[in-house]
Design a protein around this motif. Structure first.
Motif, PDB file in Angstrom:
ATOM      1  N   GLU A 112       0.799  -1.443   0.186  1.00 14.56           N
ATOM      2  CA  GLU A 112       0.030   0.019  -0.016  1.00 14.56           C
ATOM      3  C   GLU A 112       0.886   1.234   0.135  1.00 14.56           C
ATOM      4  O   GLU A 112       0.552   2.132  -0.679  1.00 14.56           O
ATOM      5  CB  GLU A 112      -0.970   0.302   1.235  1.00 14.56           C
ATOM      6  N   ARG A 113       1.818   1.337   0.659  1.00 14.47           N
ATOM      7  CA  ARG A 113       2.886   2.231   0.776  1.00 14.47           C
ATOM      8  C   ARG A 113       3.949   2.405  -0.248  1.00 14.47           C
ATOM      9  O   ARG A 113       4.714   3.474  -0.222  1.00 14.47           O
ATOM     10  CB  ARG A 113       3.496   2.544   2.192  1.00 14.47           C
ATOM     11  N   PRO A 154       1.308  -8.083  -6.214  1.00 16.38           N
ATOM     12  CA  PRO A 154       0.871  -7.242  -4.965  1.00 16.38           C
ATOM     13  C   PRO A 154       0.728  -7.915  -3.683  1.00 16.38           C
ATOM     14  O   PRO A 154       0.561  -9.339  -3.780  1.00 16.38           O
ATOM     15  CB  PRO A 154      -0.696  -6.987  -5.516  1.00 16.38           C
ATOM     16  N   LEU A 155       1.202  -7.315  -2.695  1.00 17.60           N
ATOM     17  CA  LEU A 155       1.205  -8.023  -1.339  1.00 17.60           C
ATOM     18  C   LEU A 155      -0.202  -8.901  -0.940  1.00 17.60           C
ATOM     19  O   LEU A 155      -0.226 -10.067  -0.822  1.00 17.60           O
ATOM     20  CB  LEU A 155       1.656  -7.062  -0.376  1.00 17.60           C
ATOM     21  N   LYS A 156      -1.222  -8.174  -1.364  1.00 10.70           N
ATOM     22  CA  LYS A 156      -2.472  -8.647  -0.811  1.00 10.70           C
ATOM     23  C   LYS A 156      -2.736  -9.879  -1.691  1.00 10.70           C
ATOM     24  O   LYS A 156      -3.556 -10.854  -0.924  1.00 10.70           O
ATOM     25  CB  LYS A 156      -3.694  -7.506  -0.898  1.00 10.70           C
ATOM     26  N   HIS A 157      -2.425 -10.131  -2.579  1.00  7.96           N
ATOM     27  CA  HIS A 157      -2.698 -11.448  -3.411  1.00  7.96           C
ATOM     28  C   HIS A 157      -1.756 -12.517  -3.131  1.00  7.96           C
ATOM     29  O   HIS A 157      -2.036 -13.583  -2.918  1.00  7.96           O
ATOM     30  CB  HIS A 157      -2.517 -11.136  -4.910  1.00  7.96           C
ATOM     31  N   TRP A 158      -0.416 -11.911  -3.094  1.00  4.72           N
ATOM     32  CA  TRP A 158       0.710 -12.947  -2.814  1.00  4.72           C
ATOM     33  C   TRP A 158       0.467 -13.459  -1.331  1.00  4.72           C
ATOM     34  O   TRP A 158       0.847 -14.749  -1.002  1.00  4.72           O
ATOM     35  CB  TRP A 158       2.192 -12.321  -2.844  1.00  4.72           C
ATOM     36  N   LEU A 159       0.141 -12.804  -0.148  1.00  7.02           N
ATOM     37  CA  LEU A 159       0.102 -13.073   0.965  1.00  7.02           C
ATOM     38  C   LEU A 159      -0.698 -14.502   1.486  1.00  7.02           C
ATOM     39  O   LEU A 159      -0.640 -14.965   2.325  1.00  7.02           O
ATOM     40  CB  LEU A 159      -0.324 -11.797   1.974  1.00  7.02           C
ATOM     41  N   THR A 209       1.563  -1.453   6.362  1.00  3.48           N
ATOM     42  CA  THR A 209       0.302  -0.562   7.116  1.00  3.48           C
ATOM     43  C   THR A 209      -0.477  -1.462   8.456  1.00  3.48           C
ATOM     44  O   THR A 209       0.021  -2.734   8.164  1.00  3.48           O
ATOM     45  CB  THR A 209      -0.921  -0.185   6.183  1.00  3.48           C
ATOM     46  N   ASP A 210      -1.066  -0.995   8.932  1.00  2.00           N
ATOM     47  CA  ASP A 210      -1.688  -1.858  10.163  1.00  2.00           C
ATOM     48  C   ASP A 210      -2.203  -2.739   9.651  1.00  2.00           C
ATOM     49  O   ASP A 210      -2.499  -4.024  10.169  1.00  2.00           O
ATOM     50  CB  ASP A 210      -2.411  -0.699  11.084  1.00  2.00           C
ATOM     51  N   ALA A 211      -3.096  -2.636   8.490  1.00  3.06           N
ATOM     52  CA  ALA A 211      -4.113  -3.422   8.010  1.00  3.06           C
ATOM     53  C   ALA A 211      -3.211  -4.540   7.274  1.00  3.06           C
ATOM     54  O   ALA A 211      -3.684  -5.878   7.584  1.00  3.06           O
ATOM     55  CB  ALA A 211      -4.910  -2.762   6.811  1.00  3.06           C
ATOM     56  N   GLU A 212      -2.080  -4.371   6.643  1.00  2.67           N
ATOM     57  CA  GLU A 212      -1.425  -5.404   6.176  1.00  2.67           C
ATOM     58  C   GLU A 212      -0.727  -6.013   7.169  1.00  2.67           C
ATOM     59  O   GLU A 212      -0.545  -7.549   7.134  1.00  2.67           O
ATOM     60  CB  GLU A 212      -0.199  -4.733   5.227  1.00  2.67           C
ATOM     61  N   ALA A 216      -1.330 -10.251   7.828  1.00  4.81           N
ATOM     62  CA  ALA A 216      -0.371 -11.378   7.806  1.00  4.81           C
ATOM     63  C   ALA A 216      -0.245 -11.964   9.234  1.00  4.81           C
ATOM     64  O   ALA A 216      -0.140 -13.218   9.182  1.00  4.81           O
ATOM     65  CB  ALA A 216       1.145 -10.478   7.711  1.00  4.81           C
ATOM     66  N   SER A 217      -0.459 -11.438  10.457  1.00  6.12           N
ATOM     67  CA  SER A 217      -0.618 -11.971  11.892  1.00  6.12           C
ATOM     68  C   SER A 217      -1.790 -13.017  11.559  1.00  6.12           C
ATOM     69  O   SER A 217      -1.625 -14.247  12.050  1.00  6.12           O
ATOM     70  CB  SER A 217      -0.898 -10.934  12.719  1.00  6.12           C
ATOM     71  N   GLU A 218      -2.871 -12.786  11.165  1.00  3.35           N
ATOM     72  CA  GLU A 218      -4.099 -13.558  10.777  1.00  3.35           C
ATOM     73  C   GLU A 218      -3.562 -14.955  10.010  1.00  3.35           C
ATOM     74  O   GLU A 218      -4.390 -15.947  10.520  1.00  3.35           O
ATOM     75  CB  GLU A 218      -5.181 -12.824  10.277  1.00  3.35           C
ATOM     76  N   LEU A 219      -2.814 -14.796   8.942  1.00  2.00           N
ATOM     77  CA  LEU A 219      -2.286 -15.916   8.379  1.00  2.00           C
ATOM     78  C   LEU A 219      -1.206 -16.637   9.074  1.00  2.00           C
ATOM     79  O   LEU A 219      -0.707 -17.637   8.176  1.00  2.00           O
ATOM     80  CB  LEU A 219      -1.959 -15.440   6.921  1.00  2.00           C
TER      81      LEU A 219
END
Length: 249
Positions: A112-113, A154-159, A209-212, A216-219
């Motif tokens: 995101e950043r 993109p991080l959100k897809h890769w993660l 970001t906090d959301a990212e 990650a922690s949830e996963l």
């Protein structure tokens, strides 16, 4: 250590005669090597070969592989760095130093950043360039295997599917453990044939970001810290990799 050359898409064998690819041939010519001089070749499959220059042309260089040395200069545990790409030439330097330190894989990410945002043909060209940087670093540092620079994602897809089965940690400003404490837990640094490897996620300039971090922690990623100082995006992953290498030295 003498002149070392990486030969991509070649499987070396005793007595194999071949023409060096253009880049490697130019390197030999610039150093004014002559027929009869020895060079060291490696193909990325482990070990390295002593080879003899048999012919020097204006544009081509012929060599013959002579004998294989069963050397291993790799870390006993595979380490992957997944990182928000730093901008300008910092990514080049990061790839070079990570290869020298023994990384097994590098996953460039758009977060995101992120300041550096790549996709399509531009991303593919950058990845090819970074792969060549890694190859050159392995030639210089004595490695016999070359780390893989993966396609930009993109991080959100890769993660969502990243690092399955690996020991995973996020480099965080809000850590649960220090990086060293995390490494020393359980069998994370116990080399074995079936070791799943280590994967570290690091943010771009400004960090994740906090959301990212939350996702990650949830996963299953553990947030770890690297001390009180704020490290640059290209420094933090190298420090973590150095900790791993230092613990295994």
């Amino acid at each position: 250590m003498g002149l070392r050359l990486f030969l991509k898409d070649v499987v070396l064998s005793e007595g194999l005669a071949l023409a060096l690819p253009e880049g490697a041939a130019r390197h030999v010519q610039v150093l004014r090597q002559q027929p009869g001089d020895e060079v060291v070749l490696f193909d990325g499959h482990g070990g390295e070969w002593t080879a003899v220059i048999t012919q020097m042309g204006r544009r081509d260089v012929q060599v013959a592989a002579a004998s294989r040395q069963d050397v291993d200069r790799e870390l006993p545990v595979a380490v992957t760095l997944a990182l928000g790409m730093p901008a300008n030439d910092r990514m080049d330097a990061l790839v070079e130093k990570a290869a020298e330190l023994g990384v097994a894989g590098i996953q460039p990410l758009v977060c995101e950043r992120s300041v550096l945002r790549l996709d399509g043909e531009r991303a593919a060209k950058k990845v090819a360039h970074w792969q060549s940087v890694a190859e050159a670093a392995c030639e210089q540092s004595g490695r016999t295997r070359v780390p893989v620079v993966h396609a930009v994602q993109p991080l959100k897809h890769w993660l969502e599917a990243a690092g399955a089965g690996m020991h995973r940690a996020t480099l965080s400003f809000n850590p649960r453990l220090s990086g060293l404490q995390w490494l020393q837990q359980a069998d994370r640094l116990t080399p074995q044939a079936s070791h799943p490897g280590l994967c570290f996620l690091s943010g771009p300039e400004g960090g994740l970001t906090d959301a990212e971090e939350k996702r990650a922690s949830e996963l299953g990623w553990t947030p770890v810290g690297l001390g009180a100082r704020v490290l640059r995006a290209d420094t933090a992953p190298l420090m973590m990799l150095s900790l791993v290498a230092g613990q295994l030295a």
